[in-house]
Design an enzyme around this catalytic site. Structure first.
Site, PDB file in Angstrom:
ATOM      1  N   CYS A 112      -4.149 -14.723  45.331  1.00 23.72           N
ATOM      2  CA  CYS A 112      -4.571 -14.610  43.854  1.00 23.72           C
ATOM      3  C   CYS A 112      -4.534 -15.492  43.109  1.00 23.72           C
ATOM      4  O   CYS A 112      -4.982 -15.878  42.028  1.00 23.72           O
ATOM      5  CB  CYS A 112      -3.684 -13.604  43.586  1.00 23.72           C
ATOM      6  N   HIS A 278      -5.106 -13.112  35.996  1.00 26.54           N
ATOM      7  CA  HIS A 278      -5.396 -12.757  37.194  1.00 26.54           C
ATOM      8  C   HIS A 278      -5.406 -11.230  37.074  1.00 26.54           C
ATOM      9  O   HIS A 278      -4.796 -10.427  36.401  1.00 26.54           O
ATOM     10  CB  HIS A 278      -4.359 -12.946  38.343  1.00 26.54           C
ATOM     11  N   ASN A 308      -9.486  -5.773  41.597  1.00 27.36           N
ATOM     12  CA  ASN A 308      -8.659  -7.073  41.847  1.00 27.36           C
ATOM     13  C   ASN A 308      -9.729  -7.713  43.015  1.00 27.36           C
ATOM     14  O   ASN A 308      -9.700  -7.346  44.460  1.00 27.36           O
ATOM     15  CB  ASN A 308      -7.463  -6.958  42.622  1.00 27.36           C
TER      16      ASN A 308
HETATM   17  N1  ACO Z   1      -4.364   8.080  44.500  1.00 24.27           N
HETATM   18  C1  ACO Z   1      -3.470   9.002  44.268  1.00 24.27           C
HETATM   19  N2  ACO Z   1      -2.208   8.736  44.463  1.00 24.27           N
HETATM   20  C2  ACO Z   1      -1.645   7.672  44.768  1.00 24.27           C
HETATM   21  C3  ACO Z   1      -2.670   6.592  44.926  1.00 24.27           C
HETATM   22  C4  ACO Z   1      -3.865   6.873  44.842  1.00 24.27           C
HETATM   23  N3  ACO Z   1      -4.658   5.840  45.117  1.00 24.27           N
HETATM   24  N4  ACO Z   1      -1.855   5.468  45.358  1.00 24.27           N
HETATM   25  C5  ACO Z   1      -0.479   5.990  45.592  1.00 24.27           C
HETATM   26  N5  ACO Z   1      -0.440   7.226  45.184  1.00 24.27           N
HETATM   27  C6  ACO Z   1       0.774   8.179  44.825  1.00 24.27           C
HETATM   28  C7  ACO Z   1       1.784   7.765  45.701  1.00 24.27           C
HETATM   29  O1  ACO Z   1       1.781   8.293  47.027  1.00 24.27           O
HETATM   30  C8  ACO Z   1       3.050   8.354  44.728  1.00 24.27           C
HETATM   31  O2  ACO Z   1       3.232   9.702  45.213  1.00 24.27           O
HETATM   32  P1  ACO Z   1       4.447  10.280  45.255  1.00 24.27           P
HETATM   33  O3  ACO Z   1       5.094  10.124  43.968  1.00 24.27           O
HETATM   34  O4  ACO Z   1       4.126  11.609  45.672  1.00 24.27           O
HETATM   35  O5  ACO Z   1       5.293   9.612  46.482  1.00 24.27           O
HETATM   36  C9  ACO Z   1       2.609   8.244  43.264  1.00 24.27           C
HETATM   37  O6  ACO Z   1       1.021   8.365  43.311  1.00 24.27           O
HETATM   38  C10 ACO Z   1       3.331   7.249  42.561  1.00 24.27           C
HETATM   39  O7  ACO Z   1       3.051   5.902  43.409  1.00 24.27           O
HETATM   40  P2  ACO Z   1       3.680   4.691  42.804  1.00 24.27           P
HETATM   41  O8  ACO Z   1       3.386   3.365  43.843  1.00 24.27           O
HETATM   42  O9  ACO Z   1       4.892   4.835  42.324  1.00 24.27           O
HETATM   43  O10 ACO Z   1       2.497   4.296  41.768  1.00 24.27           O
HETATM   44  P3  ACO Z   1       2.787   2.838  40.471  1.00 24.27           P
HETATM   45  O11 ACO Z   1       2.989   3.590  39.254  1.00 24.27           O
HETATM   46  O12 ACO Z   1       3.700   2.048  40.949  1.00 24.27           O
HETATM   47  O13 ACO Z   1       1.405   2.166  40.681  1.00 24.27           O
HETATM   48  C11 ACO Z   1       0.122   0.373  41.836  1.00 24.27           C
HETATM   49  C12 ACO Z   1       0.899   1.686  42.038  1.00 24.27           C
HETATM   50  C13 ACO Z   1      -1.186   0.836  41.174  1.00 24.27           C
HETATM   51  C14 ACO Z   1      -0.010  -0.152  43.325  1.00 24.27           C
HETATM   52  C15 ACO Z   1       1.197  -0.656  40.946  1.00 24.27           C
HETATM   53  O14 ACO Z   1       2.095  -0.670  41.398  1.00 24.27           O
HETATM   54  C16 ACO Z   1       0.534  -1.787  40.911  1.00 24.27           C
HETATM   55  O15 ACO Z   1      -0.614  -2.301  40.463  1.00 24.27           O
HETATM   56  N6  ACO Z   1       1.262  -2.840  41.408  1.00 24.27           N
HETATM   57  C17 ACO Z   1       0.507  -4.401  41.464  1.00 24.27           C
HETATM   58  C18 ACO Z   1      -0.168  -4.518  42.439  1.00 24.27           C
HETATM   59  C19 ACO Z   1      -0.870  -5.726  42.661  1.00 24.27           C
HETATM   60  O16 ACO Z   1      -0.878  -6.541  41.655  1.00 24.27           O
HETATM   61  N7  ACO Z   1      -1.210  -6.245  43.832  1.00 24.27           N
HETATM   62  C20 ACO Z   1      -1.922  -7.291  44.054  1.00 24.27           C
HETATM   63  C21 ACO Z   1      -1.464  -8.671  43.983  1.00 24.27           C
HETATM   64  S1  ACO Z   1      -2.457  -9.850  44.021  1.00 24.27           S
HETATM   65  C22 ACO Z   1      -2.534 -10.464  45.675  1.00 24.27           C
HETATM   66  O17 ACO Z   1      -2.236 -11.492  45.967  1.00 24.27           O
HETATM   67  C23 ACO Z   1      -3.811 -10.044  46.558  1.00 24.27           C
END
Ligand code: ACO
Length: 351
Positions: A112, A278, A308
């Site tokens: 990224c 980003h 993303n």
């Molecule tokens: N649809 C429905 N439910 C989902 C999904 C989905 N797509 N994905 C996860 N869940 C569920 C999980 O299983 C969890 O359920 P549980 O509570 O029963 O266990 C619940 O939703 C909550 O999941 P969390 O992981 O706690 O959700 P969070 O609020 O942390 O959001 C996310 C997750 C969107 C991935 C967030 O953490 C995020 O955006 N992080 C940054 C990611 C990022 O920037 N990545 C790219 C980096 S850049 C690069 O170099 C490629």
């Protein structure tokens, strides 16, 4: 001499995949994806369309936008984490696609932060006096990561089929990552010019102790063979991510990096007209905005439409802001990114 962006272009694949479409393949919902990430839809490449192809579309437009021909380009910097092949990199493939001269091409692997690292290199190459016109490309085709063996054609509207419960359960295992990523390319031409506008200062960081936070274990040359049926079946060819840790790092390190370049530039953070962040998650973008004390209109975003797109997000956002007239002469901009590595940083840019 300053390094000035003189042209930009984007390459978007044709297939628009909505959150609702993804929900036909796995247990997810439009609401979950919108609330947690801000994403509404993303683009997927055509079968057989690679990041070089999208990069070539963006590059042709950027070169024309700069009023140049492909033969004018002196060096290519191609940032991607999804190259067409393990070897060679996309640089030589882009050279052929565009009909460039026999010029050096570099492939960058900072995920990224790839575009940001490319800005630094472009600036250094221009300041060295060895190169005058740099083509910097960020392009990704993430969709092949997705393990939807039996859902591809449904997603891009080529068939209608109800997947089985077993397939749905398998797709659901990776839903925390697959819903976030899309395919796209952006490119800029950077040229050396006299005057007050241009790039700098730029500050880049790496913390390899965070490498495991976002990584891919499969297709590894620490394994013999480097990829196997067992790894594919285990879903090991999809990146693994500690979403919460990436989130926490992003909302603290990107604001720090923006402050760092503003301080060196002698420009108050409040005096920034736009901060191009980003596009990983709308909540991260809003977190960075608040940490910097900026107004919403100072922080444009397009994650709603593309998800993303890793190395493509910053040039794609920059191009769209230019096209919408948001970027005008005499503005103070900052670019910032954080991603797998961990790599992060910021660049100051005076238009
Ligand atoms: N649809 C429905 N439910 C989902 C999904 C989905 N797509 N994905 C996860 N869940 C569920 C999980 O299983 C969890 O359920 P549980 O509570 O029963 O266990 C619940 O939703 C909550 O999941 P969390 O992981 O706690 O959700 P969070 O609020 O942390 O959001 C996310 C997750 C969107 C991935 C967030 O953490 C995020 O955006 N992080 C940054 C990611 C990022 O920037 N990545 C790219 C980096 S850049 C690069 O170099 C490629």
């Amino acid at each position: 001499m300053r390094s000035v962006i003189t042209g930009s272009g984007i390459g978007l694949p044709p297939n628009v995949v909505t959150n609702e479409a993804l929900a036909t393949l796995m247990d997810t919902s439009d609401e979950w994806i919108r609330v947690r990430s801000g994403i509404q839809e993303r683009r997927y490449a055509e079968p057989g369309q690679g990041s070089t192809d999208l990069g070539a579309i963006a590059s042709r437009l950027a070169i024309a936008d700069a009023g140049l021909n492909p033969a004018d380009i002196d060096v290519v910097l191609f940032a991607t984490m999804t190259p067409d092949h393990v070897l060679p990199g996309n640089g030589p493939l882009l050279q052929v696609a565009l009909g460039l001269r026999d010029i050096p091409t570099f492939d960058l692997r900072q995920q990224c932060s790839g575009f940001l690292y490319g800005l630094e290199l472009a600036d250094l190459l221009i300041q060295s006096g060895r190169y005058r016109r740099v083509l910097l490309v960020g392009a990704e085709v993430h969709s092949p990561f997705m393990p939807w063996h039996l859902g591809w054609d449904t997603l891009i509207g080529r068939e209608t089929r109800t997947i089985t419960e077993a397939e749905r359960a398998e797709n659901t295992l990776s839903r925390d990552r697959t819903v976030l990523f899309g395919d796209a390319a952006g490119a800029v031409v950077i040229e050396g010019r006299e005057g007050a506008s241009g790039l700098g200062p730029i500050r880049l960081h790496t913390d390899g102790s965070g490498a495991g936070v976002l990584t891919m274990h499969g297709a590894s040359f620490k394994r013999r063979p480097f990829v196997s049926h067992a790894q594919i079946e285990a879903g090991d060819t999809l990146p693994v991510m500690s979403g919460k840790e990436v989130f926490r790092s992003a909302v603290t390190l990107m604001p720090q990096a923006v402050r760092e370049v503003c301080e060196i530039a002698g420009v108050a953070v409040e005096a920034l007209d736009l901060v191009l962040i980003h596009q990983a998650n709308l909540r991260i973008i809003e977190g960075v905005q608040k940490a910097l004390g900026l107004r919403a209109e100072q922080v444009p975003h397009n994650i709603e439409r593309y998800g993303n797109t890793t190395a493509a997000t910053l040039p794609l956002l920059f191009h769209e802001c230019r096209a919408q007239g948001l970027i005008r002469p005499g503005m103070n901009l900052a670019f910032t990114a954080l991603g797998s590595g961990l790599h992060w940083g910021a660049a100051f840019y005076r238009t």
